[in-house]
Design a protein around this motif. Sequence first.
Motif, short mmCIF file in Angstrom:
data_model
loop_
_atom_site.label_atom_id
_atom_site.label_comp_id
_atom_site.label_asym_id
_atom_site.label_seq_id
_atom_site.Cartn_x
_atom_site.Cartn_y
_atom_site.Cartn_z
N LEU A 154 0.82 -1.20 0.00
CA LEU A 154 0.00 0.00 0.00
C LEU A 154 0.86 1.26 0.00
N GLU A 155 0.30 2.30 -0.59
CA GLU A 155 0.99 3.59 -0.64
C GLU A 155 0.94 4.27 0.73
N PRO A 156 2.07 4.77 1.20
CA PRO A 156 2.07 5.53 2.46
C PRO A 156 1.19 6.77 2.32
N GLY A 157 0.67 7.23 3.42
CA GLY A 157 -0.14 8.44 3.40
C GLY A 157 -1.32 8.34 4.35
N SER A 158 -2.14 9.37 4.33
CA SER A 158 -3.24 9.46 5.28
C SER A 158 -4.33 8.41 5.05
N ALA A 159 -4.38 7.80 3.89
CA ALA A 159 -5.40 6.78 3.60
C ALA A 159 -4.89 5.36 3.85
N LEU A 160 -3.63 5.20 4.23
CA LEU A 160 -3.04 3.88 4.34
C LEU A 160 -3.83 2.96 5.27
N TYR A 161 -4.16 3.40 6.46
CA TYR A 161 -4.87 2.54 7.40
C TYR A 161 -6.21 2.09 6.83
N PHE A 162 -6.93 3.01 6.23
CA PHE A 162 -8.24 2.69 5.68
C PHE A 162 -8.10 1.70 4.52
N SER A 163 -7.09 1.90 3.70
CA SER A 163 -6.81 0.97 2.60
C SER A 163 -6.44 -0.41 3.13
N LEU A 164 -5.69 -0.46 4.22
CA LEU A 164 -5.30 -1.73 4.82
C LEU A 164 -6.53 -2.53 5.25
N ILE A 165 -7.42 -1.91 5.97
CA ILE A 165 -8.63 -2.61 6.44
C ILE A 165 -9.50 -2.99 5.25
N GLU A 166 -9.68 -2.10 4.29
CA GLU A 166 -10.50 -2.39 3.12
C GLU A 166 -9.90 -3.51 2.27
N GLN A 167 -8.59 -3.51 2.11
CA GLN A 167 -7.92 -4.55 1.33
C GLN A 167 -8.14 -5.92 1.97
N ASN A 168 -8.02 -6.00 3.28
CA ASN A 168 -8.22 -7.27 3.96
C ASN A 168 -9.69 -7.67 3.99
N ARG A 169 -10.58 -6.69 4.16
CA ARG A 169 -12.01 -6.96 4.07
C ARG A 169 -12.34 -7.57 2.71
N ASP A 170 -11.79 -6.98 1.65
CA ASP A 170 -12.07 -7.46 0.30
C ASP A 170 -11.48 -8.85 0.07
N ALA A 171 -10.33 -9.13 0.66
CA ALA A 171 -9.73 -10.47 0.54
C ALA A 171 -10.63 -11.51 1.20
N PHE A 172 -11.16 -11.17 2.37
CA PHE A 172 -12.10 -12.09 3.03
C PHE A 172 -13.34 -12.29 2.18
N THR A 173 -13.96 -11.21 1.75
CA THR A 173 -15.24 -11.36 1.02
C THR A 173 -15.04 -12.10 -0.30
N THR A 174 -13.93 -11.86 -0.99
CA THR A 174 -13.67 -12.55 -2.26
C THR A 174 -13.53 -14.05 -2.03
N CYS A 175 -12.74 -14.43 -1.05
CA CYS A 175 -12.56 -15.86 -0.79
C CYS A 175 -13.88 -16.49 -0.32
N PHE A 176 -14.58 -15.82 0.57
CA PHE A 176 -15.84 -16.35 1.07
C PHE A 176 -16.87 -16.49 -0.06
N GLN A 177 -16.92 -15.52 -0.95
CA GLN A 177 -17.85 -15.61 -2.10
C GLN A 177 -17.50 -16.79 -2.99
N ASP A 178 -16.21 -17.05 -3.13
CA ASP A 178 -15.77 -18.17 -3.97
C ASP A 178 -16.17 -19.52 -3.39
N THR A 179 -16.49 -19.57 -2.09
CA THR A 179 -16.89 -20.84 -1.48
C THR A 179 -18.36 -21.15 -1.73
N MET A 180 -19.09 -20.18 -2.22
CA MET A 180 -20.55 -20.36 -2.37
C MET A 180 -20.91 -20.96 -3.71
#
Length: 180
Positions: A154-180
């Motif tokens: 991720l790019e350093p900066g004021s959005a980094l933390y939010f991008s970190l949580i969103e990136q991991n959220r999206d990784a969870f949802t993508t994998c979970f969707q693939d199980t359905m």
Amino acid sequence: SQRDAPAGWAPTLWLDPGAVRAMVGESEAALSQADAENADTYRRNGDDLTARLITLEAGTQTALLPYQAIPFFTFHESFGYFDNRFGLDNHGAISISPDRQPGAQRLKEIRSELAEHDRVCVFSEPQFPPKLVDIVVEGTAARTGTLDPLGAALEPGSALYFSLIEQNRDAFTTCFQDTM
């Protein structure tokens, strides 16, 4: 309020936006006390950041809510705070420590548990070779994904933390969707 980590959890408190909100409040209070002249600025900044964190947490909760019953494994114990905050069904880590490879008995236990589920995800991390995860899921119905507790790409900066949580959220949802 501070949350106590169960024994064995990695020190990745930052993966819990609720805990980060508490840190913002503590930081704001400490800075305001140390520098009373700028207390209004610290309060405004703290209020703005807290509002952004509340929105981030609510959006992440909404996105993950449909997947709370899908079991998953992580490469190592780095997502305890995240999955505890969002009610996810973490069944453990492949490796207790990122410095030690799991033994044959541990791999056998995980493969046995994977076989018990029709829907399950196993997550690697970019800091570690994915080969072990590939070996664990080979011949099972498990899906794989990649979680990144550090935000390595991720790019350093004021959005980094939010991008970190969103990136991991999206990784969870993508994998979970693939199980359905």
